[in-house]
Write an enzyme that holds these catalytic residues in place. Structure first.
Site, PDB file in Angstrom:
ATOM      1  N   GLN A  39       0.825  -1.197   0.000  1.00  0.00           N
ATOM      2  CA  GLN A  39       0.000   0.000   0.000  1.00  0.00           C
ATOM      3  C   GLN A  39       0.867   1.258   0.000  1.00  0.00           C
ATOM      4  O   GLN A  39       1.898   1.321   0.663  1.00  0.00           O
ATOM      5  CB  GLN A  39      -0.923   0.009   1.220  1.00  0.00           C
ATOM      6  N   GLU A  55      -1.471 -16.546  -2.628  1.00  0.00           N
ATOM      7  CA  GLU A  55      -0.855 -15.480  -3.422  1.00  0.00           C
ATOM      8  C   GLU A  55      -0.230 -16.071  -4.674  1.00  0.00           C
ATOM      9  O   GLU A  55       0.557 -17.009  -4.597  1.00  0.00           O
ATOM     10  CB  GLU A  55       0.210 -14.748  -2.592  1.00  0.00           C
ATOM     11  N   ASP A  68      -8.273  -9.126  -0.879  1.00  0.00           N
ATOM     12  CA  ASP A  68      -7.791  -7.793  -1.263  1.00  0.00           C
ATOM     13  C   ASP A  68      -7.282  -7.898  -2.702  1.00  0.00           C
ATOM     14  O   ASP A  68      -6.077  -7.913  -2.954  1.00  0.00           O
ATOM     15  CB  ASP A  68      -6.680  -7.352  -0.306  1.00  0.00           C
ATOM     16  N   CYS A  70      -9.780  -1.364  -3.940  1.00  0.00           N
ATOM     17  CA  CYS A  70      -9.279  -0.057  -4.369  1.00  0.00           C
ATOM     18  C   CYS A  70     -10.060   0.483  -5.565  1.00  0.00           C
ATOM     19  O   CYS A  70      -9.677   1.494  -6.148  1.00  0.00           O
ATOM     20  CB  CYS A  70      -7.786  -0.120  -4.687  1.00  0.00           C
TER      21      CYS A  70
END
Length: 410
Positions: free
Chosen positions: A228, A275, A339, A366
């Site tokens: 971030q 991931e 996310d 986002c």
């Protein structure tokens, strides 16, 4: 053509109507009375730019950046900071209603940034070796806007940009480089590709790893990792994403270097992070090990493939040697956090989540448009909205971070 801006739309453009057409105006403020030039037309929508501000909106301020309007990096500098926050809440609300089909949108609280300027601790700069330009792409083009000083960069990154510009003038930047990525750490700045700075030995080709301490946790990463950009708001973001959640099992999709994985591992008995990027997954494993957290593991797999494989096998197991730990994961997971990138979650990933049916979902987004699209599917699949919280992670731009909690109805 004269228009009056009614409101700011998702994407940051101002909305106006004139001559029976819908007009989208860049760099506008709600309430502006403008003379605009139509640049292109798509159907009944005209996209325009400002020729003259006939009467400025009370929300309009003078942008302090000399590159504003040419550089594509910031598109909200013309708005007072309070107007920026209000516009972002309305952007989220508009997307949830129009794209998500959510009529009764809960109250949305937005947390302002502690610093509206000089906040970015991660950046990417474009490099034009032929024209000797270093900065950001110009708005709507692939031309590089040469930027000597950026008003939203943290001081450490501004110093790094100045260093790179010196190297550019000396002709000593790496051959073939088209862009440079940089991230601030506790002990300096990591740059990719490596150019030799105070934190990287001159002549070293390796990208320098740094650590970053956030909310009591220390993360190892480098400039090639996603992290971030506004570290000042990360403690609040982490608290909002996890809330008071605790229990037996938690799953985190798109876990990156472990920003949420480490605090999750302190709240849940078993945690699995997923991931797809190998380097990020390795950092996440190292960060868990450094923190002494052995109750969490990271699967280095495509998120959709991991969900499909786990559902087919009936085991939420990233690593075969961890069969003993995942034996407890056969029932409905307590908590799932995702996310995803700006594009949101693929349909197969939403379908996989619905088959897992976790008791609570925390969606960190986002992009309000892709968030709304995905929420529509999750709600149709048996979830209801609990809370929506916004965070101004990107002051001076139309971008906003949103955290949504959903509860299973079954």
């Amino acid at each position: 053509m004269e228009v009056t801006i009614e409101r700011i739309l998702p994407g940051g453009l101002g909305l106006a109507h004139a001559e029976g057409k819908t007009i989208m105006v860049a760099l506008a403020a709600p309430g502006d009375h403008l003379r605009v030039r139509v640049d292109r037309v798509k159907g009944n929508v005209s996209f325009a730019s400002i020729e003259e501000i006939i009467e400025p909106s009370p929300h309009r301020v003078e942008p302090p950046c000399p590159y504003f309007g040419r550089c594509g990096g910031c598109d909200f500098q013309q708005l007072s900071y309070q107007a920026q926050l209000e516009a972002k809440v309305e952007i989220i609300r508009d997307c949830l209603r129009r794209l998500g089909g959510i009529e009764n949108v809960p109250e949305i609280q937005i947390t302002p940034a502690p610093n509206a300027w000089h906040y970015r601790s991660r950046a990417q700069w474009q490099y034009d070796a032929i024209r000797q330009r270093l900065g950001y792409f110009e708005s709507g083009s692939r031309r590089v806007c040469d930027v000597a000083e950026c008003a939203v960069l943290a001081p450490e990154l501004q110093a790094t940009l100045a260093h790179l510009r010196e190297r550019m003038q000396q002709g000593s930047l790496p051959d073939g480089a088209r862009d440079f990525r940089a991230v601030v750490g506790n002990e300096g700045v990591s740059i990719a590709p490596s150019v030799g700075t105070s934190t990287v030995r001159e002549g070293s080709d390796a990208v320098h790893d740094i650590t970053r301490t956030i909310h009591g946790e220390t993360y190892r990463l480098n400039a090639e990792s996603f992290f971030q950009a506004n570290a000042n708001l990360l403690p609040q973001l982490i608290d909002a994403a996890i809330g008071e959640a605790h229990g037996e099992t938690a799953i985190e999709l798109y876990c990156g270097v472990g920003l949420f994985t480490l605090p999750l591992a302190r709240r849940f008995k078993h945690v699995i992070g997923v991931e797809g990027d190998t380097a990020a997954a390795n950092f996440a494993r190292a960060n868990l090990a450094d923190a002494g957290l052995n109750n969490a593991e990271v699967a280095n797999q495509d998120v959709g493939r991991w969900l499909e494989n786990s559902l087919e096998s009936g085991e939420l197991s990233p690593l075969s040697e961890k069969r003993r730990q995942v034996a407890a994961l056969q029932s409905q997971p307590d908590f799932l956090l995702l996310d995803p990138p700006r594009t949101g979650a693929e349909s197969r990933i939403i379908a996989g989540i619905l088959k897992l049916m976790p008791q609570r979902i925390s969606y960190v987004s986002c992009d309000p448009a892709t968030l709304a699209r995905d929420l529509k599917k999750l709600i149709a699949g048996g979830y209801h909205l609990d809370t929506i919280t916004a965070f101004d992670m990107f002051p001076q731009t139309h971008h906003v971070e949103t955290v949504v909690h959903l509860l299973c109805e079954f």
